[in-house]
Design an enzyme around this catalytic site. Sequence first.
Site, mmCIF file in Angstrom:
data_model
loop_
_atom_site.group_PDB
_atom_site.id
_atom_site.type_symbol
_atom_site.label_atom_id
_atom_site.label_comp_id
_atom_site.label_asym_id
_atom_site.label_seq_id
_atom_site.Cartn_x
_atom_site.Cartn_y
_atom_site.Cartn_z
ATOM 1 N N GLY A 172 20.946 8.556 20.843
ATOM 2 C CA GLY A 172 20.756 8.740 22.286
ATOM 3 C C GLY A 172 19.381 9.312 22.558
ATOM 4 O O GLY A 172 19.174 10.013 23.539
ATOM 5 N N SER B 31 16.554 7.963 23.405
ATOM 6 C CA SER B 31 15.591 7.294 24.292
ATOM 7 C C SER B 31 15.583 7.884 25.700
ATOM 8 O O SER B 31 14.732 7.548 26.508
ATOM 9 C CB SER B 31 15.872 5.794 24.352
ATOM 10 O OG SER B 31 17.108 5.556 24.986
ATOM 11 N N GLY C 20 17.260 11.395 28.427
ATOM 12 C CA GLY C 20 18.084 12.602 28.605
ATOM 13 C C GLY C 20 17.849 13.700 27.587
ATOM 14 O O GLY C 20 16.723 13.909 27.116
ATOM 15 N N ASP D 235 23.915 -0.108 17.879
ATOM 16 C CA ASP D 235 25.118 0.273 18.621
ATOM 17 C C ASP D 235 25.975 1.101 17.676
ATOM 18 O O ASP D 235 26.706 0.554 16.849
ATOM 19 C CB ASP D 235 25.848 -0.989 19.094
ATOM 20 C CG ASP D 235 27.038 -0.653 19.978
ATOM 21 O OD1 ASP D 235 27.352 0.548 20.110
ATOM 22 O OD2 ASP D 235 27.650 -1.582 20.527
ATOM 23 N N SER E 120 28.706 17.935 22.626
ATOM 24 C CA SER E 120 29.964 17.830 23.346
ATOM 25 C C SER E 120 29.663 18.157 24.808
ATOM 26 O O SER E 120 28.673 17.642 25.351
ATOM 27 C CB SER E 120 30.969 18.790 22.718
ATOM 28 O OG SER E 120 32.186 18.734 23.385
ATOM 29 N N TYR F 166 36.939 11.296 29.494
ATOM 30 C CA TYR F 166 35.739 11.976 28.988
ATOM 31 C C TYR F 166 36.118 13.240 28.210
ATOM 32 O O TYR F 166 35.681 13.455 27.081
ATOM 33 C CB TYR F 166 34.839 12.315 30.170
ATOM 34 C CG TYR F 166 33.576 13.038 29.833
ATOM 35 C CD1 TYR F 166 32.510 12.365 29.243
ATOM 36 C CD2 TYR F 166 33.420 14.401 30.108
ATOM 37 C CE1 TYR F 166 31.331 13.028 28.942
ATOM 38 C CE2 TYR F 166 32.243 15.060 29.815
ATOM 39 C CZ TYR F 166 31.202 14.372 29.233
ATOM 40 O OH TYR F 166 30.046 15.036 28.929
ATOM 41 N N LYS G 263 35.423 14.514 24.332
ATOM 42 C CA LYS G 263 34.597 15.694 24.063
ATOM 43 C C LYS G 263 35.400 16.804 23.369
ATOM 44 O O LYS G 263 34.855 17.548 22.556
ATOM 45 C CB LYS G 263 33.967 16.206 25.366
ATOM 46 C CG LYS G 263 32.950 15.223 25.957
ATOM 47 C CD LYS G 263 31.746 15.022 25.038
ATOM 48 C CE LYS G 263 30.678 14.126 25.655
ATOM 49 N NZ LYS G 263 29.473 14.027 24.814
#
Length: 333
Positions: free
Chosen positions: A42, A44, A46, A97, A176, A190, A194
């Site tokens: 992840g 790329s 945020g 992926d 998390s 969600y 988590k």
Amino acid sequence: MSAWLGATLVAFVLIIVLLIIKQLFWNPRLKSVKNKHVVITGGSSGIGKCVAIIAARHGANVTIIARDVQKLEAAKNEILHACENKDVQRVEYLSLDIGANYENVEKALADLEKTMGPIYMLVNCAGIAICSKIEDTTPDSLNKMIHINLLGTYYCIKAVTQRMKASREGVIVLTSSAAAFLGIFGYSAYCSTKFALRGLAESIAMELRPYNISVTLSLPPDTDTPGFAIEELSKPLETKLISQTSKLVNPDVVADKLFKDALAGKFFSFIGLDGFILATLCSGMSPFKSISELLLQALLMGLLRIVSAFYLICFDKIILNCITTRDKNKKSE
Ligand SMILES: *[C@@H]1O[C@H](CO)[C@@H](O)[C@H](O)[C@H]1NC(C)=O
Ligand SMILES: *[C@@H]1O[C@H](CO)[C@@H](O)[C@H](O)[C@H]1NC(C)=O
């Protein structure tokens, strides 16, 4: 008699204050990522991209993993700019992926280690959030969250542990959410994923500690990321109102804390007073790093349980209000 009671109370408060001061201001020795290989899923956008930039600033070789090549390319350039020493540091990306197929992930990470060196730190930031009431949650969005949030994290960790164990060093971070401390209206799918990450983190922390590998579970509150903007679109009103009780934080704040806590070998990485309260209240059987942390949790847990009741009652009221307003609107239609 009352003098004794007073003295005990003062001593109790004093101990808690001292313990808090120690937790806040005592800086443990941090591990270093200089000249080491840091991999971020992840990465790329945020929180992941922020972590990658921090790792580059600290002299690491960085690989970011995500699916979208264009976003990866753009993020790579940003990360290159942050490098402490551009001549020796490398930044690469991998389009993958992570939640689709374990064999693919295993092969991709093994190949990556051949070209970029052994992975010292794995930061799992890839994740998505889709909100809706349970009856409105599509099996498709449930599946997506299980694949990316849970399976993706599990696969990446599984793929690197054997080599990490052999080298007797390593740092693993799982991202998390504060929504892994409590279930929240609209987050049934969600939260399920988590919460699962917490179980995963506690299990591997116990497995990997003898091999000098630390595990850190980051539990950020709502964070101002592209993912959050998308999440907002699907949020039920109740979820929005409940979320508004804590404020939105910047991804670089979360990334900074995550990075420090991971290199200090802490298990929980949380943000702010809300995060501290939740982590203390919910510490349960989680690993602890120091006696002072343990004492603080033990002394405050009972008190915080009472505080939690006020929040829970407040959340229930919000939900009832929403239902009443909706019923009124329906009748007036
Ligand atoms: C980081 O990249 C540089 C340049 O390719 C290389 O010399 C170095 O060995 C790498 N470090 C690690 C830990 O892989
Ligand atoms: C544990 O790992 C750290 C780096 O993360 C390293 O500096 C240290 O030497 C290792 N300790 C042992 C006993 O292998």
